[in-house]
Design an enzyme around this catalytic site. Structure first.
Site, mmCIF file in Angstrom:
data_model
loop_
_atom_site.group_PDB
_atom_site.id
_atom_site.type_symbol
_atom_site.label_atom_id
_atom_site.label_comp_id
_atom_site.label_asym_id
_atom_site.label_seq_id
_atom_site.Cartn_x
_atom_site.Cartn_y
_atom_site.Cartn_z
ATOM 1 N N ARG A 119 -16.410 -36.819 55.365
ATOM 2 C CA ARG A 119 -16.440 -35.521 56.053
ATOM 3 C C ARG A 119 -16.782 -35.668 57.541
ATOM 4 N NH1 ARG A 119 -18.316 -33.461 50.688
ATOM 5 N NH2 ARG A 119 -16.724 -31.962 50.041
ATOM 6 N N SER B 111 -19.496 -40.922 56.176
ATOM 7 C CA SER B 111 -19.026 -39.922 55.218
ATOM 8 C C SER B 111 -17.580 -39.594 55.538
ATOM 9 C CB SER B 111 -19.873 -38.648 55.355
ATOM 10 O OG SER B 111 -19.222 -37.563 54.701
ATOM 11 N N MET C 202 -13.462 -40.549 46.136
ATOM 12 C CA MET C 202 -12.476 -39.496 46.412
ATOM 13 C C MET C 202 -11.562 -39.920 47.565
ATOM 14 S SD MET C 202 -14.285 -35.916 45.523
ATOM 15 C CE MET C 202 -15.118 -35.657 47.072
ATOM 16 N N HIS D 214 -17.936 -46.950 51.360
ATOM 17 C CA HIS D 214 -17.235 -47.202 50.098
ATOM 18 C C HIS D 214 -17.012 -48.715 49.914
ATOM 19 C CE1 HIS D 214 -15.584 -43.028 51.068
ATOM 20 N NE2 HIS D 214 -16.073 -42.849 49.868
ATOM 21 N N GLY E 264 -23.342 -44.669 45.530
ATOM 22 C CA GLY E 264 -24.073 -44.809 46.786
ATOM 23 C C GLY E 264 -25.356 -43.984 46.806
HETATM 24 P P1 AMP Z 1 -17.028 -40.050 47.718
HETATM 25 O O1 AMP Z 1 -15.695 -40.635 48.001
HETATM 26 O O2 AMP Z 1 -17.621 -39.314 48.874
HETATM 27 O O3 AMP Z 1 -17.095 -39.298 46.415
HETATM 28 O O4 AMP Z 1 -18.008 -41.274 47.515
HETATM 29 C C1 AMP Z 1 -17.719 -42.280 46.576
HETATM 30 C C2 AMP Z 1 -18.935 -43.165 46.437
HETATM 31 O O5 AMP Z 1 -19.246 -43.753 47.691
HETATM 32 C C3 AMP Z 1 -20.189 -42.375 46.005
HETATM 33 O O6 AMP Z 1 -20.929 -43.147 45.072
HETATM 34 C C4 AMP Z 1 -20.926 -42.217 47.297
HETATM 35 O O7 AMP Z 1 -22.331 -42.079 47.131
HETATM 36 C C5 AMP Z 1 -20.590 -43.521 48.000
HETATM 37 N N1 AMP Z 1 -20.793 -43.395 49.439
HETATM 38 C C6 AMP Z 1 -20.290 -42.432 50.264
HETATM 39 N N2 AMP Z 1 -20.727 -42.611 51.524
HETATM 40 C C7 AMP Z 1 -21.538 -43.711 51.487
HETATM 41 C C8 AMP Z 1 -22.306 -44.406 52.471
HETATM 42 N N3 AMP Z 1 -22.343 -44.021 53.749
HETATM 43 N N4 AMP Z 1 -23.003 -45.495 52.085
HETATM 44 C C9 AMP Z 1 -22.987 -45.909 50.782
HETATM 45 N N5 AMP Z 1 -22.288 -45.295 49.817
HETATM 46 C C10 AMP Z 1 -21.569 -44.214 50.156
#
Ligand code: AMP
Length: 277
Positions: free
Chosen positions: A205, A203, A48, A55, A165
């Site tokens: 967030r 994160s 996202m 990421h 992740g």
């Molecule tokens: P998001 O942009 O939050 O939807 O995350 C995109 C992908 O990155 C998802 O598969 C998450 O699980 C992964 N992800 C987010 N934060 C982390 C992190 N700290 N370590 C590893 N993978 C992550």
């Protein structure tokens, strides 16, 4: 599901090549069809945006399993409830593109809502048993939104493998289950959680946190580690999170040989998990 070991970021060999940017399905398919005709293996990392090193570690991992890495950036409205942070979710496209190029990503897919949900938003898949409890008790809309956007992304990108992740551990289980249940020819690989120097899970967030909240947030991984070692029970971990300054605990629970937790710090909801030992 395959679990790959932690990797250190390295530039892959495509770093010096032009990174494609696709905003439509036609743009996307014209590039991918060329790769597939050449017999290349395509790895996919859906995100996202508001990209951080967590990421990027998935991009690096993907490059170890595939010839070409595709990343997508799409803030999916259907996985946010009306009272949640869809409008405020950080959007940092220019920065994200620089990071993806530096990581050697071959193509970035930047669809609009119309492109993803062409043909309507009606659910085409349902989450399975892995979605029960935990996140679903507090965000009942969430996994329905996630599986439906991931299914559409998969059908548009047609990857051979896709990386998710372990940070979102329940989500990883839900996606692995979906791929099996619907016979999707895609291998799902989980990537380890990237953390800051204090162990805080990275994160998008975290950007919402004040300096004071950041200090409190950094206690979460330590408390979950104590619970994962069996030194405290999940309810004791919940009490410790409150004592550390968290405002509300959604859950601390053991499942899949992990201690998983979600807790609120002001208006920010953080999740994390640790393997039990
Ligand atoms: P998001 O942009 O939050 O939807 O995350 C995109 C992908 O990155 C998802 O598969 C998450 O699980 C992964 N992800 C987010 N934060 C982390 C992190 N700290 N370590 C590893 N993978 C992550």
């Amino acid at each position: 599901m395959t679990y790959a070991p932690a990797v250190s970021p390295v530039k892959n060999s495509s770093t010096n090549k032009t990174m494609h940017i696709a905003r439509t399905r036609d743009d996307l398919q014209s590039v991918i069809q060329g790769w597939k005709a050449d017999g290349l293996r395509v790895g996919f990392v859906p995100t996202m945006g508001a990209l951080h090193d967590g990421h990027i570690s998935l991009m690096t991992l993907a490059a170890q399993h595939a010839d070409k890495v595709i990343a997508s950036i799409f803030v999916n409205p259907t996985q946010f409830a009306p009272h949640e942070d869809f409008a405020q979710y950080p959007r940092t496209e220019a920065d994200d593109l620089q990071k993806l190029e530096a990581a050697g990503v071959a193509l970035v897919y930047l669809p609009t809502e119309d492109v993803i949900y062409e043909g309507g938003r009606e659910p085409r898949v349902s989450p399975g048993k892995a979605a029960e409890g935990l996140e679903s008790d507090f965000r009942p809309h969430f996994f329905g939104g996630v599986v439906n956007v991931v299914e559409r992304l998969f059908s548009q990108v047609t990857p051979d493998i896709a990386m998710f992740g372990e940070k979102d551990f329940q989500q990883l289980q839900v996606i692995a289950e979906m791929v099996q249940a619907y016979d999707m020819p895609i291998e799902i690989i989980g990537g380890p959680i990237a953390r800051d120097s204090e162990g805080l899970a990275l994160s998008s967030r975290n950007a919402y946190l004040s300096a004071e909240e950041l200090q409190i947030a950094r206690q979460m991984n330590k408390i979950l580690r104590d619970a994962a070692r069996g030194e405290i029970t999940p309810p004791q971990a919940a009490s410790k999170l409150l004592a550390a300054g968290f405002d509300k605990i959604d859950y601390v629970e053991k499942r899949w040989n992990r201690i998983l937790a979600a807790a609120w710090l002001g208006k920010t909801r953080l999740i994390d998990n640790m393997p039990t030992q």
